[in-house]
Write a protein that holds these residues in place. Structure first.
Motif, PDB file in Angstrom:
ATOM      1  N   TYR A  88      -9.528  -1.113  -1.184  1.00  0.00           N
ATOM      2  CA  TYR A  88      -9.879  -1.733  -2.460  1.00  0.00           C
ATOM      3  C   TYR A  88     -10.865  -0.889  -3.263  1.00  0.00           C
ATOM      4  CZ  TYR A  88      -7.702  -5.971  -0.636  1.00  0.00           C
ATOM      5  OH  TYR A  88      -6.805  -6.875  -0.127  1.00  0.00           O
ATOM      6  N   ASP A  89     -11.408   0.157  -2.657  1.00  0.00           N
ATOM      7  CA  ASP A  89     -12.371   0.982  -3.378  1.00  0.00           C
ATOM      8  C   ASP A  89     -11.661   1.739  -4.500  1.00  0.00           C
ATOM      9  OD1 ASP A  89     -13.928   3.667  -3.847  1.00  0.00           O
ATOM     10  OD2 ASP A  89     -15.347   2.311  -2.874  1.00  0.00           O
ATOM     11  N   PRO A  90     -12.188   1.689  -5.726  1.00  0.00           N
ATOM     12  CA  PRO A  90     -11.515   2.352  -6.851  1.00  0.00           C
ATOM     13  C   PRO A  90     -11.268   3.840  -6.632  1.00  0.00           C
ATOM     14  CG  PRO A  90     -13.189   0.847  -7.671  1.00  0.00           C
ATOM     15  CD  PRO A  90     -13.357   0.895  -6.176  1.00  0.00           C
ATOM     16  N   ARG A  91     -12.160   4.509  -5.889  1.00  0.00           N
ATOM     17  CA  ARG A  91     -11.945   5.944  -5.657  1.00  0.00           C
ATOM     18  C   ARG A  91     -10.705   6.183  -4.799  1.00  0.00           C
ATOM     19  NH1 ARG A  91     -18.083   6.739  -3.770  1.00  0.00           N
ATOM     20  NH2 ARG A  91     -17.525   4.678  -2.970  1.00  0.00           N
ATOM     21  N   ILE A  92     -10.551   5.397  -3.749  1.00  0.00           N
ATOM     22  CA  ILE A  92      -9.383   5.563  -2.881  1.00  0.00           C
ATOM     23  C   ILE A  92      -8.108   5.224  -3.646  1.00  0.00           C
ATOM     24  CG2 ILE A  92      -8.232   4.668  -0.810  1.00  0.00           C
ATOM     25  CD1 ILE A  92     -10.912   4.509   0.542  1.00  0.00           C
ATOM     26  N   ILE A  93      -8.162   4.186  -4.460  1.00  0.00           N
ATOM     27  CA  ILE A  93      -6.997   3.847  -5.280  1.00  0.00           C
ATOM     28  C   ILE A  93      -6.640   5.003  -6.197  1.00  0.00           C
ATOM     29  CG2 ILE A  93      -6.202   2.365  -7.166  1.00  0.00           C
ATOM     30  CD1 ILE A  93      -7.808   0.100  -5.824  1.00  0.00           C
ATOM     31  N   ARG A  94      -7.635   5.595  -6.859  1.00  0.00           N
ATOM     32  CA  ARG A  94      -7.369   6.713  -7.770  1.00  0.00           C
ATOM     33  C   ARG A  94      -6.758   7.888  -7.014  1.00  0.00           C
ATOM     34  NH1 ARG A  94     -12.177   7.540  -9.321  1.00  0.00           N
ATOM     35  NH2 ARG A  94     -12.663   9.493  -8.271  1.00  0.00           N
ATOM     36  N   TRP A  95      -7.306   8.195  -5.842  1.00  0.00           N
ATOM     37  CA  TRP A  95      -6.778   9.322  -5.062  1.00  0.00           C
ATOM     38  C   TRP A  95      -5.348   9.057  -4.599  1.00  0.00           C
ATOM     39  CZ3 TRP A  95     -11.880   9.122  -1.845  1.00  0.00           C
ATOM     40  CH2 TRP A  95     -12.906   9.736  -2.575  1.00  0.00           C
ATOM     41  N   ARG A  96      -5.086   7.855  -4.136  1.00  0.00           N
ATOM     42  CA  ARG A  96      -3.740   7.541  -3.648  1.00  0.00           C
ATOM     43  C   ARG A  96      -2.713   7.572  -4.783  1.00  0.00           C
ATOM     44  NH1 ARG A  96      -3.831   2.342   0.198  1.00  0.00           N
ATOM     45  NH2 ARG A  96      -1.854   3.234   0.932  1.00  0.00           N
ATOM     46  N   ARG A 104       4.642   3.532  -3.867  1.00  0.00           N
ATOM     47  CA  ARG A 104       4.347   2.400  -2.989  1.00  0.00           C
ATOM     48  C   ARG A 104       2.977   1.817  -3.295  1.00  0.00           C
ATOM     49  NH1 ARG A 104       5.118  -2.079  -1.759  1.00  0.00           N
ATOM     50  NH2 ARG A 104       4.095  -2.906   0.083  1.00  0.00           N
ATOM     51  N   GLN A 105       2.020   2.679  -3.675  1.00  0.00           N
ATOM     52  CA  GLN A 105       0.693   2.184  -4.014  1.00  0.00           C
ATOM     53  C   GLN A 105       0.744   1.318  -5.261  1.00  0.00           C
ATOM     54  OE1 GLN A 105      -3.759   2.384  -3.758  1.00  0.00           O
ATOM     55  NE2 GLN A 105      -1.974   1.793  -2.605  1.00  0.00           N
ATOM     56  N   PHE A 106       1.503   1.736  -6.271  1.00  0.00           N
ATOM     57  CA  PHE A 106       1.655   0.907  -7.467  1.00  0.00           C
ATOM     58  C   PHE A 106       2.281  -0.439  -7.112  1.00  0.00           C
ATOM     59  CE2 PHE A 106       1.326   4.713 -10.350  1.00  0.00           C
ATOM     60  CZ  PHE A 106       0.323   4.201 -11.153  1.00  0.00           C
ATOM     61  N   GLU A 107       3.277  -0.420  -6.236  1.00  0.00           N
ATOM     62  CA  GLU A 107       3.937  -1.662  -5.845  1.00  0.00           C
ATOM     63  C   GLU A 107       2.963  -2.604  -5.147  1.00  0.00           C
ATOM     64  OE1 GLU A 107       7.381  -0.869  -3.504  1.00  0.00           O
ATOM     65  OE2 GLU A 107       8.235   0.518  -4.982  1.00  0.00           O
ATOM     66  N   SER A 108       2.199  -2.086  -4.184  1.00  0.00           N
ATOM     67  CA  SER A 108       1.295  -2.953  -3.430  1.00  0.00           C
ATOM     68  C   SER A 108       0.178  -3.488  -4.307  1.00  0.00           C
ATOM     69  CB  SER A 108       0.713  -2.205  -2.217  1.00  0.00           C
ATOM     70  OG  SER A 108      -0.031  -1.080  -2.614  1.00  0.00           O
ATOM     71  N   LEU A 109      -0.316  -2.668  -5.220  1.00  0.00           N
ATOM     72  CA  LEU A 109      -1.381  -3.120  -6.111  1.00  0.00           C
ATOM     73  C   LEU A 109      -0.861  -4.132  -7.130  1.00  0.00           C
ATOM     74  CD1 LEU A 109      -3.146   0.303  -6.596  1.00  0.00           C
ATOM     75  CD2 LEU A 109      -4.186  -1.726  -5.577  1.00  0.00           C
ATOM     76  N   THR A 110       0.372  -3.940  -7.577  1.00  0.00           N
ATOM     77  CA  THR A 110       0.961  -4.920  -8.495  1.00  0.00           C
ATOM     78  C   THR A 110       1.171  -6.252  -7.785  1.00  0.00           C
ATOM     79  OG1 THR A 110       2.035  -3.160  -9.769  1.00  0.00           O
ATOM     80  CG2 THR A 110       2.902  -5.396 -10.028  1.00  0.00           C
ATOM     81  N   GLU A 111       1.590  -6.213  -6.524  1.00  0.00           N
ATOM     82  CA  GLU A 111       1.725  -7.443  -5.749  1.00  0.00           C
ATOM     83  C   GLU A 111       0.372  -8.143  -5.604  1.00  0.00           C
ATOM     84  OE1 GLU A 111       3.514  -6.057  -2.175  1.00  0.00           O
ATOM     85  OE2 GLU A 111       5.520  -5.857  -3.059  1.00  0.00           O
ATOM     86  N   LEU A 112      -0.683  -7.362  -5.401  1.00  0.00           N
ATOM     87  CA  LEU A 112      -2.031  -7.944  -5.327  1.00  0.00           C
ATOM     88  C   LEU A 112      -2.393  -8.610  -6.644  1.00  0.00           C
ATOM     89  CD1 LEU A 112      -4.824  -8.258  -3.901  1.00  0.00           C
ATOM     90  CD2 LEU A 112      -5.441  -6.044  -4.915  1.00  0.00           C
ATOM     91  N   ARG A 113      -2.086  -7.947  -7.747  1.00  0.00           N
ATOM     92  CA  ARG A 113      -2.397  -8.518  -9.057  1.00  0.00           C
ATOM     93  C   ARG A 113      -1.611  -9.811  -9.294  1.00  0.00           C
ATOM     94  NH1 ARG A 113      -1.634  -4.566 -13.812  1.00  0.00           N
ATOM     95  NH2 ARG A 113      -2.798  -6.225 -14.871  1.00  0.00           N
ATOM     96  N   ILE A 114      -0.340  -9.823  -8.878  1.00  0.00           N
ATOM     97  CA  ILE A 114       0.475 -11.030  -9.039  1.00  0.00           C
ATOM     98  C   ILE A 114      -0.125 -12.194  -8.270  1.00  0.00           C
ATOM     99  CG2 ILE A 114       2.716 -12.052  -8.457  1.00  0.00           C
ATOM    100  CD1 ILE A 114       3.951  -9.287  -9.087  1.00  0.00           C
ATOM    101  N   GLY A 178     -12.770  -3.354 -10.541  1.00  0.00           N
ATOM    102  CA  GLY A 178     -12.698  -1.895 -10.474  1.00  0.00           C
ATOM    103  C   GLY A 178     -11.345  -1.417  -9.991  1.00  0.00           C
ATOM    104  N   ALA A 179     -10.798  -2.128  -9.001  1.00  0.00           N
ATOM    105  CA  ALA A 179      -9.477  -1.769  -8.481  1.00  0.00           C
ATOM    106  C   ALA A 179      -8.408  -1.947  -9.549  1.00  0.00           C
ATOM    107  CB  ALA A 179      -9.154  -2.619  -7.253  1.00  0.00           C
ATOM    108  N   VAL A 180      -8.436  -3.063 -10.263  1.00  0.00           N
ATOM    109  CA  VAL A 180      -7.444  -3.311 -11.307  1.00  0.00           C
ATOM    110  C   VAL A 180      -7.592  -2.275 -12.426  1.00  0.00           C
ATOM    111  CG1 VAL A 180      -6.717  -4.938 -13.092  1.00  0.00           C
ATOM    112  CG2 VAL A 180      -7.183  -5.750 -10.768  1.00  0.00           C
TER     113      VAL A 180
END
Length: 245
Positions: A88-96, A104-114, A178-180
């Protein structure tokens, strides 16, 4: 990117170097260039970056706090499996999002947002302050006004979703802002926004969400946010299923 460079010019050289080491090594791990089990040494990192042992140790402590590495006596610094990362750390999200696994990262984060944002919108309709309600309406209007300016639109989009989470009255939702923000910025950096700018339907959905919050209508706020995010999910799936050019 230019703003980040300007900020770094104003920071002490040592702090900029620390940030660079964390950025380079963190990105190498998050994108898979350094696989789980890979070993690093303080000496090797000193030689690579031309810094003192103390600087390297401080940087590795930050990466260790993110769950990317761990230190073990007589072995050195070891890269951790992704299951141990603070995803959930914004830095790790940015790097991934900058690596080969970005889809896959976009998919998992979009599922989290949903899962989260419709509930946050309903909470904002119940709990937001009068100022927060006005600001959501203002930001939705700004998104439409700035639709032709990608940077200004992105800033307004991030501010809108950040405020929605913060106004929810749920501190757990607020902590995801921050993650969003990184997800929204990542779509822009990876040129994944619709050609020709934001879709009119998306602009209308943001305005409808803001209106529902302003009207203290939790059911409408939840439903319109769910509609918006399902459209985002559909867009991501369509992109992934489209044939390569």
């Amino acid at each position: 990117m230019q703003d980040r460079e300007v900020v770094e010019q104003d920071r002490p050289a040592a702090e900029v170097m620390n940030s660079r080491i964390i950025e380079v090594v963190g990105r190498d791990i998050a994108t898979g260039s350094l696989e789980p089990g890979s070993r690093l040494t303080l000496e090797g990192l000193q030689e690579r970056f031309g810094v003192s042992r103390t600087v390297v140790r401080d940087c590795m402590q930050i990466l260790e706090a993110l769950g990317l590495v761990y230190s073990k006596r007589r072995i050195g610094i070891v890269v951790q499996e992704s299951a141990r990362w603070n995803v959930y750390d914004p830095r790790i999200i940015r790097w991934r999002l900058s690596g080969p696994g970005r889809s896959r990262q976009f998919e998992s984060l979009t599922e989290l947002r949903i899962a989260v944002e419709p509930l946050a919108a309903a909470g904002a309709a119940r709990s937001a302050s009068p100022e927060q309600r006005r600001d959501l309406v203002r930001l939705a209007r700004r998104m439409r006004e700035d639709a032709a300016d990608p940077e200004a639109f992105l800033a307004a989009d991030i501010a809108f979703h950040t405020l929605l989470l913060q106004a929810s009255g749920n501190e757990m939702f607020a902590s995801l802002s921050g993650a969003v923000g990184e997800v929204l910025a990542g779509r822009s950096r990876q040129n994944l926004m619709p050609a020709g700018g934001p879709r009119p339907e998306a602009l209308a959905e943001h305005e409808a969400i803001a209106a529902a919050v302003a009207d203290r209508d939790p059911a409408a706020a939840r439903a319109r946010t769910a509609d918006l995010l399902l459209e985002v999910e559909d867009a991501i799936l369509r992109r992934d299923q489209s044939p390569a050019p």
